[in-house]
Design an enzyme around this catalytic site. Structure first.
Site, PDB file in Angstrom:
ATOM      1  CB  SER A 191      77.175 -42.963  39.423  1.00 57.07           C
ATOM      2  OG  SER A 191      76.086 -43.825  39.595  1.00 57.07           O
ATOM      3  NE  ARG A 206      88.275 -38.487  36.563  1.00 66.00           N
ATOM      4  CZ  ARG A 206      88.598 -39.400  35.652  1.00 66.00           C
ATOM      5  NH1 ARG A 206      89.660 -40.163  35.861  1.00 66.00           N
ATOM      6  NH2 ARG A 206      87.874 -39.559  34.552  1.00 66.00           N
ATOM      7  CG  ASP A 244      75.258 -44.142  36.866  1.00 66.31           C
ATOM      8  OD1 ASP A 244      76.320 -44.477  36.307  1.00 66.31           O
ATOM      9  OD2 ASP A 244      74.818 -42.979  36.844  1.00 66.31           O
TER      10      ASP A 244
END
Length: 512
Positions: A191, A206, A244
């Protein structure tokens, strides 16, 4: 003797006057402090204001940024990542797939999922049930990520995760025997922003949600996990890499064909939706047979001049691990709401002696006040607000607060949560606008279902109610009945397992 009595009386009277004056001064001082505290609350409330007109501007800005993000890489603060999921599994599809497994491959479908969504992660096992169809059995184990691993090395993090997964597999080795020569298959819910290059590969753009592991950035997270699994002796193939939110979308679609959007509101926040492939100018591959593609928006990075930011939000951002990034997430999601509340209370303690002459030492500690505690404070319905009293004592070591003080703390929770929930609702409206489903009866069958998941949405009742009421307000009477929210509990993990099933290596081999 008379003079002595008179003198004593004069002295006594003077003392009474002095005491009275002291009391008056103290009351005036307290009154001034209270007035200053209330001024801080009022200013904060005004700056957090989310009138309907502003929310519609934010929704429009979200839709504009979505168009820009689909047009080119780097064209928007929204990454609008292509997921390579172009055909979500439905109940009917899964029934056919399970039947194929049981009849032709002589095995029941057992698939695993690893759900790394924030400071906790889960491993799941989903058993798909032969000719009877459906999910026969599911179980999971949960673990926390030690804080040191959130800013350590990539190998350390993935080794820890692989070890927990190995333990989970070993515990059930006697029940689920893997056929010789066949690997277990895993759906990996990761996620964080990833540039996906195939259904089971993608490089980390990132970190968010408090993670800061430099040597993972730019690496294929599936390769990182696979190497860790090999180091731990786990024979398992990652069949699908999903966010997710995409997992929640897949899980929701399995139970309800009208699901077209998924939103996570938990530690962080994100949204995914089904887009027409022809509406993605930056997609240069062949058009999918379905004509659709699931888009991972990474909407936590949304930013607009219309967002109601306060000095507390700006300071929080500057002091964060990712300044200038994830602004929408920092004012709507579970990782940050409690911290915003703490910062307001700290200012009131420093400038208005809100909790007494001394500033409580614990109140100076960043992130000591977590959103679950804020939720409990906000939802305290006792007449004396005893939950608020206990939380202040146990977390911040603040004792002997008045009922009046505790009521102000509750009001601050309401301000922070209301702003976050209303902004999340505006974001959802923006997605519906982009999809052309913000007017009556635009979805198939006249209904669009938004699959919702995440601890903030699930457990913070006041937040959830405010979000859903705000959506009704923004959509209006004619449209609100066609937009339905469904809580997709554990949807991201189950959805990842379903996507692993639909991209099974052995299914491909048999069909070829």
């Amino acid at each position: 003797m008379g003079k002595v009595v008179v003198g004593a009386a004069v002295i006594g009277a003077a003392a009474v006057v002095a005491v009275a004056a002291l009391v008056v001064r103290q009351r005036m001082k307290n009154s001034g402090r209270w007035a200053r505290a209330m001024a801080i609350v009022k200013e904060f409330e005004e700056k957090c204001g989310t009138p309907e007109g502003k929310l519609k501007q934010i929704a429009d800005a979200m839709a504009v940024e979505m168009h820009a993000g689909l047009a080119s890489e780097g064209g928007s603060k929204l990454k609008m990542l292509i997921s390579f999921v172009d055909n979500l599994p439905t109940g009917y599809f899964l029934f056919q797939f399970i039947y194929f497994l049981s009849v032709f491959l002589d095995e029941e479908g057992v698939f695993y999922a690893l759900d790394l969504g924030g400071t906790n992660f889960r491993v799941l096992r989903v058993q798909l049930g032969g000719k009877e169809g459906g999910i026969v059995h599911q179980e999971f184990a949960e673990a926390s990520i030690p804080p040191a691993l959130m800013s350590g090395s990539s190998d350390a993090l993935f080794d820890y995760i692989a070890e927990k997964l190995a333990n989970f597999v070993d515990e059930e080795e006697q029940i689920f025997h893997q056929p010789p020569g066949k690997q277990r298959e895993l759906g990996f819910t990761f996620s964080f922003p990833v540039m996906q290059t195939s259904i089971n590969s993608g490089t980390l753009i990132r970190w968010t949600k408090g993670f800061s592991i430099d040597d993972t950035v730019g690496q294929d997270v599936v390769a990182e996990l696979t190497k860790a699994l090999q180091r731990k002796g786990v024979d398992m193939r990652v069949a699908a890499l999903v966010n997710d939110t995409i997992g929640t979308l897949a899980g929701g679609k399995y139970t309800d064909k009208d699901v077209a959007v998924a939103v996570i509101l938990g530690t962080g926040t994100n949204a995914a939706y089904v887009e027409r492939a022809q509406a993605i100018p930056k997609w240069h591959g062949p058009l999918p047979k379905s004509g659709e593609m699931v888009i991972n928006m990474e909407w936590g990075n949304f930013r607009s001049s219309h967002l109601p930011l306060t000095e507390y939000d700006i300071a929080l951002d500057v002091e964060s691990l990712n300044p200038g990034e994830q602004i929408f997430e920092k004012i709507t999601s579970g990782m940050y709401l409690g911290e915003i509340l703490r910062r307001v209370l700290l200012r009131m303690a420093e400038e208005a002696s809100f909790f007494g002459d001394e500033v409580p030492a614990k109140l100076k500690i960043p992130f000591i006040l977590r959103t679950p505690e804020m939720s409990a404070i906000h939802q305290d319905t006792s007449s004396d607000l005893r939950v608020v009293d206990n939380k202040l004592k146990n977390i911040l070591e603040i004792s002997n607060t008045s009922l009046k003080t505790r009521r102000v703390v509750v009001e601050l929770c309401n301000i922070v949560a209301t702003r976050g929930a209303r902004l999340a609702a505006a974001g959802i409206l923006g997605v519906l606008k982009k999809m052309g489903r913000d007017t009556p009866g635009e979805g198939p069958g006249g209904k669009t279902v938004v699959a919702m998941d995440g601890g903030l949405y699930e457990h913070y009742t006041e937040y959830r109610k405010c979000l859903e009421n705000t959506m009704s307000e923004l959509l209006g009477e004619e449209t609100k009945s066609s937009i339905v929210f469904e809580h997709s509990n554990d949807g991201s993990g189950i959805g990842a397992a379903l996507l692993a099933a639909s991209h099974s290596l052995y299914l491909d081999e048999k069909l070829s």
